[in-house]
Design a protein around this motif. Structure first.
Motif, short mmCIF file in Angstrom:
data_model
loop_
_atom_site.label_atom_id
_atom_site.label_comp_id
_atom_site.label_asym_id
_atom_site.label_seq_id
_atom_site.Cartn_x
_atom_site.Cartn_y
_atom_site.Cartn_z
N ALA A 1 0.81 -1.22 0.00
CA ALA A 1 0.00 0.00 0.00
C ALA A 1 0.84 1.27 0.00
CB ALA A 1 -0.93 0.00 1.21
N LYS A 2 2.04 1.21 0.57
CA LYS A 2 2.79 2.44 0.81
C LYS A 2 4.01 2.63 -0.09
CE LYS A 2 1.53 2.60 5.72
NZ LYS A 2 2.03 2.65 7.11
N SER A 3 4.57 1.53 -0.61
CA SER A 3 5.81 1.66 -1.38
C SER A 3 5.51 2.14 -2.80
CB SER A 3 6.55 0.33 -1.43
OG SER A 3 5.83 -0.62 -2.20
N GLY B 1 4.76 -0.85 -4.91
CA GLY B 1 3.43 -1.33 -4.56
C GLY B 1 2.34 -0.51 -5.21
N ALA B 2 2.54 0.81 -5.26
CA ALA B 2 1.56 1.68 -5.91
C ALA B 2 1.45 1.36 -7.39
CB ALA B 2 1.94 3.14 -5.70
N ARG B 3 2.59 1.11 -8.04
CA ARG B 3 2.56 0.78 -9.47
C ARG B 3 1.84 -0.56 -9.69
NH1 ARG B 3 1.81 2.58 -12.93
NH2 ARG B 3 3.05 1.41 -14.44
N ILE B 4 2.06 -1.51 -8.79
CA ILE B 4 1.37 -2.79 -8.90
C ILE B 4 -0.13 -2.58 -8.77
CG2 ILE B 4 0.99 -5.00 -7.73
CD1 ILE B 4 3.99 -5.00 -7.03
N CYS B 5 -0.54 -1.80 -7.78
CA CYS B 5 -1.97 -1.57 -7.55
C CYS B 5 -2.61 -0.82 -8.71
CB CYS B 5 -2.17 -0.81 -6.24
SG CYS B 5 -1.82 -1.78 -4.76
N ILE B 6 -1.91 0.16 -9.26
CA ILE B 6 -2.45 0.90 -10.40
C ILE B 6 -2.66 -0.03 -11.59
CG2 ILE B 6 -1.86 2.64 -12.15
CD1 ILE B 6 -0.51 4.24 -9.91
N THR B 7 -1.66 -0.87 -11.85
CA THR B 7 -1.78 -1.81 -12.97
C THR B 7 -2.92 -2.79 -12.75
OG1 THR B 7 0.63 -1.66 -13.27
CG2 THR B 7 -0.50 -3.46 -14.39
N LEU B 8 -3.04 -3.28 -11.51
CA LEU B 8 -4.11 -4.23 -11.21
C LEU B 8 -5.49 -3.57 -11.30
CD1 LEU B 8 -5.19 -6.93 -10.32
CD2 LEU B 8 -4.62 -6.35 -7.95
N GLY C 1 -7.08 -4.29 6.65
CA GLY C 1 -5.92 -3.86 7.43
C GLY C 1 -5.86 -2.37 7.69
N GLY C 2 -6.83 -1.62 7.18
CA GLY C 2 -6.85 -0.18 7.41
C GLY C 2 -5.89 0.60 6.53
N PHE C 3 -5.56 0.06 5.35
CA PHE C 3 -4.58 0.72 4.49
C PHE C 3 -5.22 1.55 3.37
CE2 PHE C 3 -2.16 -2.92 6.17
CZ PHE C 3 -1.09 -2.23 6.72
N VAL C 4 -6.53 1.78 3.46
CA VAL C 4 -7.21 2.54 2.41
C VAL C 4 -6.63 3.94 2.25
CG1 VAL C 4 -9.42 3.36 1.54
CG2 VAL C 4 -9.30 1.21 2.77
N PRO C 5 -6.45 4.72 3.34
CA PRO C 5 -5.91 6.08 3.15
C PRO C 5 -4.54 6.08 2.49
CG PRO C 5 -6.88 5.84 5.34
CD PRO C 5 -6.82 4.47 4.75
N ASP C 6 -3.66 5.19 2.93
CA ASP C 6 -2.32 5.14 2.34
C ASP C 6 -2.38 4.78 0.87
OD1 ASP C 6 -0.81 5.67 4.76
OD2 ASP C 6 -1.39 3.67 5.42
N LEU C 7 -3.21 3.79 0.55
CA LEU C 7 -3.31 3.35 -0.84
C LEU C 7 -3.92 4.43 -1.71
CD1 LEU C 7 -2.96 1.16 -2.93
CD2 LEU C 7 -5.13 0.16 -2.20
N ALA D 1 -7.83 10.64 -9.86
CA ALA D 1 -7.19 9.83 -10.90
C ALA D 1 -8.04 8.59 -11.15
CB ALA D 1 -5.78 9.43 -10.46
N PRO D 2 -8.03 8.06 -12.38
CA PRO D 2 -8.85 6.87 -12.68
C PRO D 2 -8.65 5.70 -11.71
CG PRO D 2 -8.03 7.82 -14.71
CD PRO D 2 -7.37 8.58 -13.59
N PRO D 3 -7.41 5.36 -11.32
CA PRO D 3 -7.27 4.26 -10.36
C PRO D 3 -7.92 4.57 -9.01
CG PRO D 3 -5.17 4.69 -11.46
CD PRO D 3 -6.09 5.82 -11.81
N GLN D 4 -7.95 5.83 -8.62
CA GLN D 4 -8.62 6.19 -7.36
C GLN D 4 -10.12 5.96 -7.47
OE1 GLN D 4 -7.00 10.25 -7.10
NE2 GLN D 4 -6.02 9.68 -5.17
#
Length: 526
Positions: free
Chosen positions: A207-209, A212-219, A252-258, A270-273
């Motif tokens: 969620a924070k790295s 990790g952000a690039r992985i989440c955006i792609t997914l 896990g409560g990681f929504v704000p960080d993500l 942004a579209p991923p958001q």
């Protein structure tokens, strides 16, 4: 023991024979032998344990095979014999390591070789065709990698930390998420879900790295494409696993960080958001407990204010300064068109729905246990960066929307009684405005329920006439009238001042035979 000894010996001999020849002609004999052994390993856990521990050891030979494949001079993802060999060795490794910790530990030494092969087979050229020869090898290597680490906490942590700290161009997870093969994608998502399961540290890294952000955006981008997949298909299963992955982050409560890691500088949303908000909305709607963290409430309030403020500014620019009348036939186009407004409003609907769901869950919990924290207070008391409160923001936005957007009645725009002209739709994508008024009205009704202070704030900022004006049919906002009536009921509940406000408002129009509201002669609109 003799049978097992002969099996280990046979494996070592066929590997040595292949490596000594190092030619394509010897591939068929090696793959046949490996496939036969792999079939036996899949059926017998005891055989897996004994083959991995007895002499002669198979591990030096297996390491040499993987090293050979990873460094083959003419390695080509379009080379069928090479791909067939990878499939056989990966299948053997996958079955050998399933559920056997010692075998997993020994096989993990080959992870760099597996990663290099995945990098080769996840290139653009390898994925350029839907019937690419890259799909079976990639899929099987991912499954082998998954079996090597699954249920082994030490290996999972080592793998996850390695993959999320690599330079971005070397992260095979990002490359594999772009695979056109749904089976490969499904296998990859199974691996990723297993990696973050029950691990706060690994979820945090995702969620924070930066990686990790690039992985989440792609997914998230990929899940948009998978959403309409046929039920029970591999694509639909991949979507489900993608949803489960994000559900772990939500738990896990990681929504704000993500959410923050997905932001794009200079853009309100942004579209991923937006896609993340859709998943969060679905997650909350299926939840029956209020275990949400207060951080999520503050995040959603911040999103609401940011999107609401942007929408208010965009609408004011569209309708022009000092214009409070609906856009009509004399001005068919807005004075200024903000192309981001529909997408902003789409995200605003999602954020509002999330807030409403959390508020309802919190109210139910508070009614059962008065000592519980009432999360509605967070939303009621929040303010924007420019000092606008929740009540003031939602009422001002509703007032502007009533000016900016026509009401759709039986497929037609409602006639403006002041000009007797058809109200022109804004020259923007109307889909982004669907349900917006309805959900904002519902938002008001939920927050003012049995809370006199919030009821008073709605009255003071002129919100009661605004809500009363929403008691209409609007096909763009199904059940808008019903939600407005309920909101009015909550606004008037045990509030004498609000009741007096309503009583002071006299009818200013009437409904004609076509269901259109007409203004009474001499009436003053509020």
């Amino acid at each position: 023991m003799s049978d097992q000894y002969s099996l280990n010996t046979r494996f070592c001999e066929i590997c040595a024979g292949f490596l000594s020849k190092s030619g394509k002609d010897s591939v068929p004999s090696l793959t046949r032998a490996l496939d036969t052994i792999a079939t036996d390993l899949a059926r017998n856990e005891d055989l897996r344990t004994r083959m991995g521990s007895d002499d002669p050891s198979i591990w030096p030979s297996l390491h040499q095979l993987w090293n050979f494949l990873a460094n083959y001079p003419s390695a080509d993802a379009d080379d069928p014999p090479f791909g067939i060999l990878i499939v056989s060795i990966a299948r053997f490794t996958r079955n050998l390591t399933a559920g056997v910790a010692m075998n997993q530990q020994n096989a993990y030494a080959d992870e760099p070789s597996l990663r290099r092969i995945l990098h080769l087979y996840s290139s653009w050229s390898a994925f350029r065709s839907t019937d690419s020869n890259a799909f079976p090898p990639t899929r099987m290597v991912v499954q082998a990698l998954s079996n090597i680490v699954t249920t082994n906490e030490d290996l999972i942590s080592r793998l996850w930390n390695t993959y999320l700290t690599l330079p971005e161009e070397q992260v095979v997870l990002i490359r594999l998420l772009g695979s056109p093969d749904p089976k490969t994608l499904l296998s990859l998502l199974v691996l990723m879900v297993n990696c973050i399961h029950n691990s706060t540290e690994r979820r945090s890294l995702l969620a924070k790295s930066r990686v990790g952000a690039r992985i989440c955006i792609t997914l998230l981008d990929r899940m948009v494409l998978l959403y309409d997949a046929e039920d029970s298909s591999d694509s639909a299963k991949a979507f489900d696993y993608g949803y489960h992955l994000f559900a772990h982050l939500f738990d896990g409560g990681f929504v704000p960080d993500l959410y923050n890691s997905l932001s794009v500088e200079g853009e309100v949303i942004a579209p991923p958001q937006t896609t993340l908000l859709k998943l969060l909305d679905s997650y909350l709607q299926s939840s029956q407990t209020c275990s949400m963290h207060c951080d999520m409430c503050h995040m959603l309030s911040g999103i609401f204010f940011r999107l609401s403020s942007y929408s208010q500014s965009a609408i004011r620019r569209a309708i022009g300064p000092g214009n409070s009348e609906p856009l009509d036939g004399t001005n068919e186009l807005p004075q200024e068109l903000d192309l981001l407004l529909p997408k902003t409003c789409e995200a605003l609907v999602l954020a509002t729905q999330c807030i409403v769901k959390i508020s309802l869950l919190s109210e139910d919990q508070w009614n059962t246990d008065p000592s519980a924290v009432d999360l509605r207070v967070v939303f009621r008391d929040s303010t924007s960066v420019d000092g606008q409160g929740t009540a003031e923001s939602v009422i001002e936005l509703l007032r502007l929307l009533d000016t900016f957007l026509p009401r759709i009645y039986f497929g037609k725009a409602v006639i403006n009684p002041a000009t007797n002209r058809n109200v022109a739709s804004p020259a923007a994508d109307p889909s982004g405005f669907l349900y917006l008024k309805r959900d904002l009205v519902r938002f008001v009704g939920v927050l003012c329920h049995k809370d006199k202070a919030f009821q008073d704030r709605i009255r003071v900022c002129g919100g009661i006439p605004v809500i009363m004006n929403m008691c209409v049919v609007d096909e763009r906002n199904p059940y808008l009238r019903e939600h407005a009536i309920l909101a009015l009921r909550n606004l008037l509940d045990d509030n004498r001042e609000n009741k007096d406000e309503v009583n002071s408002i006299q009818p200013s129009g009437y409904w004609d035979n076509e269901g259109v509201l007409r203004e009474k002669a001499g009436a003053t609109l509020r």
